[in-house]
Design a protein around this motif. Structure first.
Motif, PDB file in Angstrom:
ATOM      1  N   SER A  19      19.731  -5.297  42.072  1.00  8.09           N
ATOM      2  CA  SER A  19      20.403  -4.919  40.831  1.00  8.09           C
ATOM      3  C   SER A  19      19.908  -3.538  40.382  1.00  8.09           C
ATOM      4  O   SER A  19      18.839  -3.086  40.771  1.00  8.09           O
ATOM      5  CB  SER A  19      20.120  -5.950  39.737  1.00  8.09           C
ATOM      6  N   VAL A  20      20.689  -2.914  39.565  1.00 12.67           N
ATOM      7  CA  VAL A  20      20.295  -1.625  38.999  1.00 12.67           C
ATOM      8  C   VAL A  20      19.036  -1.818  38.154  1.00 12.67           C
ATOM      9  O   VAL A  20      18.145  -0.966  38.154  1.00 12.67           O
ATOM     10  CB  VAL A  20      21.442  -1.022  38.168  1.00 12.67           C
ATOM     11  N   ASP A  21      18.949  -2.948  37.464  1.00 13.71           N
ATOM     12  CA  ASP A  21      17.754  -3.233  36.658  1.00 13.71           C
ATOM     13  C   ASP A  21      16.499  -3.260  37.519  1.00 13.71           C
ATOM     14  O   ASP A  21      15.452  -2.736  37.127  1.00 13.71           O
ATOM     15  CB  ASP A  21      17.903  -4.566  35.922  1.00 13.71           C
ATOM     16  N   ASP A  22      16.593  -3.883  38.706  1.00 10.41           N
ATOM     17  CA  ASP A  22      15.446  -3.925  39.620  1.00 10.41           C
ATOM     18  C   ASP A  22      15.047  -2.511  40.053  1.00 10.41           C
ATOM     19  O   ASP A  22      13.865  -2.178  40.090  1.00 10.41           O
ATOM     20  CB  ASP A  22      15.756  -4.758  40.863  1.00 10.41           C
ATOM     21  N   VAL A  24      15.654   0.392  38.487  1.00  4.89           N
ATOM     22  CA  VAL A  24      15.110   1.137  37.355  1.00  4.89           C
ATOM     23  C   VAL A  24      13.683   0.674  37.058  1.00  4.89           C
ATOM     24  O   VAL A  24      12.793   1.491  36.812  1.00  4.89           O
ATOM     25  CB  VAL A  24      16.017   0.984  36.111  1.00  4.89           C
ATOM     26  N   GLU A  25      13.455  -0.621  37.112  1.00  2.00           N
ATOM     27  CA  GLU A  25      12.122  -1.166  36.856  1.00  2.00           C
ATOM     28  C   GLU A  25      11.110  -0.620  37.864  1.00  2.00           C
ATOM     29  O   GLU A  25      10.005  -0.209  37.494  1.00  2.00           O
ATOM     30  CB  GLU A  25      12.182  -2.692  36.930  1.00  2.00           C
ATOM     31  N   ARG A  26      11.482  -0.586  39.117  1.00  2.79           N
ATOM     32  CA  ARG A  26      10.556  -0.105  40.151  1.00  2.79           C
ATOM     33  C   ARG A  26      10.326   1.397  40.059  1.00  2.79           C
ATOM     34  O   ARG A  26       9.210   1.868  40.262  1.00  2.79           O
ATOM     35  CB  ARG A  26      11.068  -0.488  41.535  1.00  2.79           C
TER      36      ARG A  26
END
Length: 60
Positions: A19-22, A24-26
């Motif tokens: 996911s884009v969230d994953d 961005v988080e990394r």
């Protein structure tokens, strides 16, 4: 500051689908780690003993 090569390497080590969230988080975590390493290299970090004393004060 991050480089394209570091972000590309990060993406290469991620699963085929994510996911884009994953992502961005990394990327955010990678930037924070690099920032902290530079602080340590510049002598701006907190000594381990001082950190333990500060944490003890939080628990009182």
């Amino acid at each position: 500051m991050l480089t394209k090569d570091k972000v590309k390497e990060l993406i290469d080590h991620m699963p085929e689908t994510f996911s884009v969230d994953d992502l961005v988080e990394r990327v955010f975590l990678l930037e924070k780690i690099e920032s902290a390493q530079k602080e340590i290299e510049n002598g701006e970090g907190i000594d381990w003993e001082d950190l333990k004393k500060e944490m003890d004060s939080w628990l009182k």
